[in-house]
Design a protein around this motif. Structure first.
Motif, mmCIF file in Angstrom:
data_model
loop_
_atom_site.group_PDB
_atom_site.id
_atom_site.type_symbol
_atom_site.label_atom_id
_atom_site.label_comp_id
_atom_site.label_asym_id
_atom_site.label_seq_id
_atom_site.Cartn_x
_atom_site.Cartn_y
_atom_site.Cartn_z
ATOM 1 N N PHE A 161 54.361 -38.134 144.181
ATOM 2 C CA PHE A 161 54.493 -37.484 145.460
ATOM 3 C C PHE A 161 53.953 -35.901 145.665
ATOM 4 C CE2 PHE A 161 57.653 -40.925 146.263
ATOM 5 C CZ PHE A 161 57.475 -41.128 147.569
ATOM 6 N N LEU A 162 54.174 -35.422 144.287
ATOM 7 C CA LEU A 162 53.604 -34.146 144.172
ATOM 8 C C LEU A 162 52.092 -33.997 144.479
ATOM 9 C CD1 LEU A 162 54.335 -31.976 140.989
ATOM 10 C CD2 LEU A 162 52.150 -31.734 142.280
ATOM 11 N N HIS A 163 51.372 -34.988 143.969
ATOM 12 C CA HIS A 163 50.006 -34.757 144.534
ATOM 13 C C HIS A 163 49.826 -35.266 145.979
ATOM 14 C CE1 HIS A 163 48.606 -33.551 140.408
ATOM 15 N NE2 HIS A 163 49.274 -34.479 139.669
ATOM 16 N N PHE A 164 50.539 -36.203 146.400
ATOM 17 C CA PHE A 164 50.554 -36.782 147.792
ATOM 18 C C PHE A 164 50.596 -35.517 148.838
ATOM 19 C CE2 PHE A 164 52.736 -38.053 151.748
ATOM 20 C CZ PHE A 164 51.784 -39.085 152.040
ATOM 21 N N PHE A 165 51.477 -34.811 148.459
ATOM 22 C CA PHE A 165 51.997 -33.668 149.441
ATOM 23 C C PHE A 165 50.846 -32.604 149.274
ATOM 24 C CE2 PHE A 165 56.397 -35.510 149.758
ATOM 25 C CZ PHE A 165 56.447 -35.713 151.039
ATOM 26 N N SER A 166 50.265 -32.446 148.018
ATOM 27 C CA SER A 166 49.085 -31.457 148.074
ATOM 28 C C SER A 166 47.875 -32.089 148.948
ATOM 29 C CB SER A 166 49.089 -31.378 146.542
ATOM 30 O OG SER A 166 49.890 -30.595 145.830
ATOM 31 N N VAL A 167 47.801 -33.372 148.721
ATOM 32 C CA VAL A 167 46.498 -33.645 149.368
ATOM 33 C C VAL A 167 46.757 -33.674 150.968
ATOM 34 C CG1 VAL A 167 45.017 -35.741 149.717
ATOM 35 C CG2 VAL A 167 45.707 -35.361 147.502
ATOM 36 N N VAL A 168 47.838 -34.008 151.253
ATOM 37 C CA VAL A 168 48.378 -33.715 152.788
ATOM 38 C C VAL A 168 48.033 -32.489 153.277
ATOM 39 C CG1 VAL A 168 50.115 -33.935 154.383
ATOM 40 C CG2 VAL A 168 49.886 -35.979 152.784
ATOM 41 N N GLU A 169 48.844 -31.622 152.383
ATOM 42 C CA GLU A 169 48.316 -30.313 152.934
ATOM 43 C C GLU A 169 47.123 -29.666 153.249
ATOM 44 O OE1 GLU A 169 50.454 -25.699 152.051
ATOM 45 O OE2 GLU A 169 51.319 -27.379 151.355
ATOM 46 N N SER A 170 46.308 -29.974 152.138
ATOM 47 C CA SER A 170 44.666 -29.756 152.215
ATOM 48 C C SER A 170 44.064 -30.325 153.583
ATOM 49 C CB SER A 170 44.152 -30.369 150.888
ATOM 50 O OG SER A 170 42.885 -30.027 151.016
ATOM 51 N N SER A 171 44.536 -31.809 153.748
ATOM 52 C CA SER A 171 43.988 -32.345 154.822
ATOM 53 C C SER A 171 44.564 -31.772 156.276
ATOM 54 C CB SER A 171 44.390 -33.731 154.919
ATOM 55 O OG SER A 171 44.106 -34.491 153.840
ATOM 56 N N VAL A 172 45.806 -31.269 156.160
ATOM 57 C CA VAL A 172 46.226 -30.548 157.543
ATOM 58 C C VAL A 172 45.636 -29.286 157.613
ATOM 59 C CG1 VAL A 172 48.299 -29.494 158.403
ATOM 60 C CG2 VAL A 172 48.585 -31.633 157.299
#
Length: 337
Positions: free
Chosen positions: A126-137
């Protein structure tokens, strides 16, 4: 941190009913039942005091981002593509905070350092998931700015609600598909009984895989692929978007129009810098900073996880009057209620 890793692993083995430590040499495959987390290396005695600014920062980050989400949801005039993407950014920041908050505050408040092996993998995902999501956003927001400046008359027709929903679903799917293999790649590894102390108060992929007594080439290569195909690619596309935006702006006849157009991008540019500079710092530290003190590793990681969620609401509330006014209205209603 002055902790005997072998002594700790033996104690942990007794609690978990594992084979005694002296028999480890006869075990062909070992996974620790738990890892040991650390807070701020070298400052363990001051953890209770350090927990005060950490708790304050987490509170500010969660409050600010939740206010943005509520402001966009409850204000009809903010039901526009730019603010929808902003609420996605705030949601990813909330997720990033909640991914690390329990273990970090447990270490600082209660000196509770254990984290179950499987729980560690879940937290890491989840830590890396939300980091990738933030980058994509952030990439989606740069596309939003490009469309708004390049083709303002077609802006509403291009970024419809259906398109925004599809972009959001694509962001979640991309992050999920990219990161699902990571826990399984870590779970297949044979770990060293004497290497169960992590470098942070949370589980980080690059940190966990270094605790293995096995060939981690596949983990390194896949981790590098994930970084390059998500954060790396996103950063390049954001730079491309702003190159096109700058080309469009320079074509405007009036200097005032140029300034007005660029001013709409300032908040996003600051959010990009606030996110990507710590990401680059963490990546460089983990790959090339093995000789640096543990304190440096810990501080850079905390900056990466804490600073963007705190600063993003501040940036957008200061630079965006509609967001600021909507947030203040919510606070006034809460105060009156």
């Amino acid at each position: 941190m002055q902790i005997d890793e072998v002594t700790f692993s033996r104690t942990l083995s007794c609690f978990s009913g594992m084979v005694p430590p002296q028999s480890y040499t006869n075990i062909s495959f070992f996974q620790p039942p738990a890892f040991l987390l650390i807070g701020v290396p070298g400052l363990e005695a001051a953890h209770h005091w350090i927990s005060i600014p950490f708790s304050s920062v987490y509170t500010v980050a969660l409050t600010g981002n939740c206010l943005i989400i509520l402001a966009v949801r409850r204000t009809p005039t903010l039901h526009q593509p730019m603010y929808y993407f902003l609420s996605m950014l705030a949601l990813s920041d909330v997720g990033l905070n909640l991914s690390t908050l329990p273990t970090t505050l447990s270490v600082l408040w209660f000196d509770y350092r254990f984290i179950d092996f499987n729980a560690c993998l879940v937290q890491m995902f989840f830590l890396h998931f939300f980091s990738v999501v933030e980058s994509s956003v952030l990439l989606a927001m740069s596309f939003d700015r490009f469309v708004a400046i390049s083709t303002p008359l077609r802006y509403a027709a291009v970024l419809t609600n259906n398109v925004i929903i599809k972009i959001g679903m694509a962001i979640v799917a991309r992050a999920t598909l990219s990161l699902v293999p990571l826990p399984f790649l870590l779970k297949r590894l044979n770990y060293c009984p004497g290497k169960i102390i992590l470098s942070h108060s949370f589980c980080f992929h690059a940190d966990v895989m270094k605790r293995a007594c096995a060939d981690i080439t596949v983990n390194i290569l896949y981790g590098l692929y994930v970084v390059l195909s998500t954060v790396g690619l996103d950063s390049l596309l954001i730079v491309l978007s702003y190159s096109l935006i700058l080309h469009t702006v320079m074509g405007l006849a009036s200097p005032k129009e140029r300034v007005r157009a660029l001013n709409t991008c300032v908040s996003h540019i600051l959010a990009v810098l606030v996110f990507y500079i710590p990401v680059i710092g963490v990546s460089m530290i983990h790959r090339f900073g093995g000789h640096l003190p543990h304190l440096v590793h810990a501080l850079v990681a905390y900056v990466y996880l804490v600073v963007p969620p705190v600063l993003n609401p501040i940036i957008y509330s200061v630079k965006s009057r509609p967001i600021r006014e909507a947030m203040l209205r919510i606070l006034r209603k809460k105060g009156q209620g």
